[in-house]
Scaffold this motif. Structure first.
Motif, PDB file in Angstrom:
ATOM      1  N   ASP A 140      70.412  78.408  91.210  1.00 26.68           N
ATOM      2  CA  ASP A 140      69.827  79.710  91.515  1.00 26.68           C
ATOM      3  C   ASP A 140      69.168  79.731  92.892  1.00 26.68           C
ATOM      4  OD1 ASP A 140      67.646  78.135  91.040  1.00 26.68           O
ATOM      5  OD2 ASP A 140      66.924  79.256  89.300  1.00 26.68           O
ATOM      6  N   LYS A 141      69.153  78.568  93.563  1.00 27.57           N
ATOM      7  CA  LYS A 141      68.686  78.479  94.947  1.00 27.57           C
ATOM      8  C   LYS A 141      69.220  77.180  95.532  1.00 27.57           C
ATOM      9  CE  LYS A 141      64.296  76.289  93.695  1.00 27.57           C
ATOM     10  NZ  LYS A 141      62.819  76.415  93.734  1.00 27.57           N
ATOM     11  N   LEU A 142      69.221  77.095  96.849  1.00 25.77           N
ATOM     12  CA  LEU A 142      69.645  75.882  97.551  1.00 25.77           C
ATOM     13  C   LEU A 142      68.495  75.404  98.420  1.00 25.77           C
ATOM     14  CD1 LEU A 142      73.279  76.875  98.630  1.00 25.77           C
ATOM     15  CD2 LEU A 142      72.626  75.257  96.840  1.00 25.77           C
TER      16      LEU A 142
ATOM     17  N   VAL B 160      74.449  84.057 101.741  1.00 26.94           N
ATOM     18  CA  VAL B 160      74.866  82.887 100.969  1.00 26.94           C
ATOM     19  C   VAL B 160      75.119  83.257  99.507  1.00 26.94           C
ATOM     20  CG1 VAL B 160      74.100  80.653 100.074  1.00 26.94           C
ATOM     21  CG2 VAL B 160      73.740  81.226 102.478  1.00 26.94           C
ATOM     22  N   GLY B 161      74.219  84.066  98.951  1.00 28.91           N
ATOM     23  CA  GLY B 161      74.336  84.437  97.538  1.00 28.91           C
ATOM     24  C   GLY B 161      73.159  83.997  96.702  1.00 28.91           C
ATOM     25  N   VAL B 162      72.367  83.058  97.212  1.00 32.96           N
ATOM     26  CA  VAL B 162      71.121  82.625  96.570  1.00 32.96           C
ATOM     27  C   VAL B 162      70.128  82.298  97.678  1.00 32.96           C
ATOM     28  CG1 VAL B 162      72.261  81.667  94.510  1.00 32.96           C
ATOM     29  CG2 VAL B 162      71.811  80.185  96.485  1.00 32.96           C
TER      30      VAL B 162
ATOM     31  N   ALA C 138      76.709  76.153 102.491  1.00 29.58           N
ATOM     32  CA  ALA C 138      75.982  76.667 101.329  1.00 29.58           C
ATOM     33  C   ALA C 138      76.911  77.502 100.444  1.00 29.58           C
ATOM     34  CB  ALA C 138      74.785  77.497 101.787  1.00 29.58           C
ATOM     35  N   ARG C 139      77.729  78.345 101.057  1.00 28.65           N
ATOM     36  CA  ARG C 139      78.697  79.137 100.286  1.00 28.65           C
ATOM     37  C   ARG C 139      79.685  78.228  99.559  1.00 28.65           C
ATOM     38  NH1 ARG C 139      80.018  83.444 105.134  1.00 28.65           N
ATOM     39  NH2 ARG C 139      78.392  84.980 104.675  1.00 28.65           N
TER      40      ARG C 139
ATOM     41  N   ARG D 198      79.146  75.233  98.608  1.00 29.36           N
ATOM     42  CA  ARG D 198      78.414  74.551  97.532  1.00 29.36           C
ATOM     43  C   ARG D 198      78.358  75.438  96.286  1.00 29.36           C
ATOM     44  NH1 ARG D 198      75.031  69.988  97.794  1.00 29.36           N
ATOM     45  NH2 ARG D 198      74.577  69.419  95.650  1.00 29.36           N
ATOM     46  N   LEU D 199      78.069  76.720  96.505  1.00 27.59           N
ATOM     47  CA  LEU D 199      77.992  77.650  95.379  1.00 27.59           C
ATOM     48  C   LEU D 199      79.349  77.844  94.711  1.00 27.59           C
ATOM     49  CD1 LEU D 199      75.625  80.491  96.655  1.00 27.59           C
ATOM     50  CD2 LEU D 199      75.096  78.662  95.040  1.00 27.59           C
ATOM     51  N   ALA D 200      80.401  77.853  95.533  1.00 28.02           N
ATOM     52  CA  ALA D 200      81.751  78.085  95.003  1.00 28.02           C
ATOM     53  C   ALA D 200      82.361  76.831  94.399  1.00 28.02           C
ATOM     54  CB  ALA D 200      82.658  78.614  96.112  1.00 28.02           C
ATOM     55  N   GLY D 201      81.705  75.693  94.554  1.00 31.15           N
ATOM     56  CA  GLY D 201      82.233  74.443  94.027  1.00 31.15           C
ATOM     57  C   GLY D 201      83.419  73.937  94.815  1.00 31.15           C
ATOM     58  N   THR D 202      83.474  74.298  96.094  1.00 29.99           N
ATOM     59  CA  THR D 202      84.573  73.860  96.954  1.00 29.99           C
ATOM     60  C   THR D 202      84.001  73.157  98.175  1.00 29.99           C
ATOM     61  OG1 THR D 202      84.591  75.929  98.225  1.00 29.99           O
ATOM     62  CG2 THR D 202      85.978  75.833  96.253  1.00 29.99           C
TER      63      THR D 202
END
Length: 439
Positions: free
Chosen positions: A8-10, A39-41, A329-330, A332-336
Motif C-alpha cells: 500500500d506504499k513504497l 506511481v499508484g501508491v 516503483a511502477r 515493483r507494483l506490477a510485479g515486473t
C-alpha cells in the motif's frame, strides 16, 4: 516476483545527501502527492545514509531519517527502493549488491562504478529479479540512456557522438569565445563552481570515458568498460589550437565517440574514444555552449537524433533519478521488471591504432623549395592521403597546416613520428583529430 503482495506504499532509502542526494530528498518531499498519483501508491522516505550527521545540507532532513549506518539501511525489510548517489566504487558497489540481495530495486547515478563493474551489478539484479536503473549516470537531466535502451531498441545504432562533460565544455567554450588559454579558462571555471579544486577527473577525460563506456555498451549491445576507452584530456589544448580550428571554420570540443567499425576478419567491432577534436561549426554539437551537454545519435532507420540539456548539477541530475524511481516503483507494483543488460552482440573493442580518424597537423618547417613535396611524401609513405594543406607565414615563421583524409590512428601516428625526424621540420606544434564529417 509473482508471489509478491502488492504494497500500500513504497519506501525509499537514499544513500548520500550531497548536491544530488539533497535534491532527491527535496523532490520526494515536495512532490509526494504527484509521485503517489504517478506511481499508484505513496512513495515515502525510509532513511538517508550520510557520512556525518552534523554536516551542513542544502535541504533540511528530519533527524530521525538520517543515519550513518548505510549497510543497516539497505538491509532493512521495509525498504523497497534504494537510490545510490554517493559515487565512487566502494562502498557503493557493496551497498547496491546488498540492497538487491535484500529485495530492493536500485536507482544509481554512479557512472564510475557502472563503467568499471556494471556486469556484476546487472547479474545481481537479474538474480534478484529486481531493477537497476541509471539514467542519471550520463548527461545529468538529459534522457539518453532510456532512448538507447528502449526507444531505439528496434533500430540499429551505428554511432554516438557526445559532449558529456560540462566542465571541459565550459573551458573550451571560453577558450574559443575569449581567446583565453587553458589555465585561465580553468581558473574561471573553478571560480564559477563548474570545476572542482582538483579537476583531474574532468580535464583529463576520466569522467567522459566512464560515460562513453556506458553509452557504447547500451548502443551496441556489448560489454564495454572504462578501461576499453581510449582517453585524452584537454590540458594540452592551446589557444593556438583553438585559433587554428577557428581559421578552418571549426571549434574544439572534448568528444565521447562510440561507433561500429569493421574489425579483424571483417566482423563488426566497437570503437570507443574520448579526446579533443575539431568539428565544423555547422555541426549541431558545435553550438553546445558553456557547461551544457549534448549527445548526437546516428541510427539506420531513425537517422540523426540529438539530445541536449544541462548535463550536471543537483536538481537536473535529481530529475533523472526521480524519473527512474517512478519507473522502478511502477514495475515493483506490477510485479515486473524492466529490461536488464543487453550484451548479446558481444562485439570486440577495437584498439585505438585500428580506429579510423582524421588529423589536423601544424608543422613548423624551413621555408625553402621542396618542403611541401617532402611533407606530402611522408604522409604517402604511411598510406595517409592529404585532404587540405595550407602554408602560413614566411622565413622563420613558416608553417604548414595539413588536414588528412580518414586513415587508421596507427598510420597517422607513424606519419607524425616520421615528420618529427625530418631535417626540414623544426617542430610539429599541434596534432588534433578532426570529427563531424564523413567521407
Amino acid at each position: 516476483m509473482e508471489g509478491d503482495k502488492r504494497p500500500d506504499k513504497l519506501r525509499v532509502a537514499v544513500l548520500g545527501c550531497g548536491s544530488v542526494g539533497s535534491q532527491v530528498v527535496r523532490l520526494l518531499q515536495e512532490q509526494a502527492g504527484d509521485l503517489a498519483a504517478r506511481v499508484g501508491v505513496p512513495v515515502e522516505l525510509a532513511g538517508v545514509a550520510v557520512r556525518r550527521l552534523d554536516a551542513p545540507r542544502e535541504v533540511e532532513v528530519p533527524a530521525d531519517l538520517l543515519t550513518t549506518d548505510a549497510v543497516g539501511l539497505v538491509s532493512r525489510d521495509d525498504v523497497d527502493l534504494v537510490v545510490e548517489v554517493i559515487g565512487g566504487i566502494e562502498p557503493a558497489r557493496s551497498l547496491i549488491l546488498t540492497a538487491l540481495e535484500n529485495g530492493a530495486s536500485v536507482v544509481s547515478a554512479n557512472k564510475a562504478l557502472l563503467a568499471e563493474d556494471g556486469p556484476t551489478l546487472f547479474e545481481a539484479a537479474e538474480k534478484a529479479g529486481r531493477d537497476l536503473y541509471y539514467e542519471a549516470a550520463v548527461a545529468g537531466a538529459i534522457p539518453i540512456l532510456r532512448p538507447l535502451r528502449e526507444s531505439l531498441a528496434g533500430d540499429r545504432v551505428t554511432r554516438v557522438l557526445g559532449i558529456v562533460n560540462g566542465t571541459t565544455n565550459f573551458i573550451l567554450d571560453k577558450m574559443d569565445t575569449s581567446g583565453a588559454g587553458f589555465t585561465e579558462a580553468l581558473e574561471e571555471a573553478q571560480e564559477l563552481g563548474y570545476a572542482e579544486a582538483d579537476p583531474t577527473a574532468d580535464v583529463e577525460g576520466f569522467d567522459a570515458a566512464a560515460k562513453a563506456a556506458i553509452l557504447a555498451s547500451l548502443a551496441f549491445h556489448s560489454r564495454v568498460t572504462a578501461s576499453d576507452v581510449y582517453r585524452e584530456g584537454i590540458s594540452e589544448v592551446t589557444a593556438a589550437d583553438v585559433q587554428s580550428a577557428r581559421d578552418m571554420g571549426a571549434v574544439v570540443k572534448l568528444l565521447a565517440i562510440c561507433e561500429l567499425r569493421e574489425g579483424e576478419g571483417g566482423e563488426e567491432a566497437v570503437a570507443v574514444r574520448v579526446h579533443p577534436a575539431m568539428i565544423p561549426r555547422s555541426h549541431p554539437l558545435a553550438s553546445v555552449r558553456e557547461a551544457y551537454n549534448a549527445v548526437f545519435v546516428e541510427s539506420e532507420a531513425a537517422g540523426q537524433l540529438m539530445f541536449y540539456g544541462p548535463g550536471a548539477g543537483g536538481s537536473p541530475t535529481a530529475s533523472a533519478v526521480l524519473g527512474d524511481l517512478v519507473t522502478v516503483a511502477r514495475n515493483r507494483l506490477a510485479g515486473t521488471r524492466g529490461a536488464g543488460e543487453s550484451a548479446y552482440a558481444d562485439r570486440a573493442v577495437l584498439p585505438m591504432g585500428e580506429t579510423r580518424t582524421r588529423y589536423h597537423v601544424a608543422i613548423d618547417v624551413d621555408d625553402r623549395a621542396g618542403v611541401l613535396a617532402a611533407v606530402a611524401t611522408a604522409f604517402a609513405e604511411h598510406g595517409v592521403s592529404i585532404q587540405t594543406v595550407r602554408q602560413e607565414g614566411r622565413d622563420d615563421d613558416a608553417q604548414l597546416v595539413v588536414v588528412s583524409h580518414e586513415s587508421t590512428d596507427a598510420q597517422l601516428s607513424a606519419t607524425v613520428a616520421h615528420l618529427r625526424d625530418m631535417e626540414i621540420v623544426r617542430e610539429v606544434t599541434s596534432i588534433m583529430r578532426v570529427e563531424g564529417e564523413h567521407e
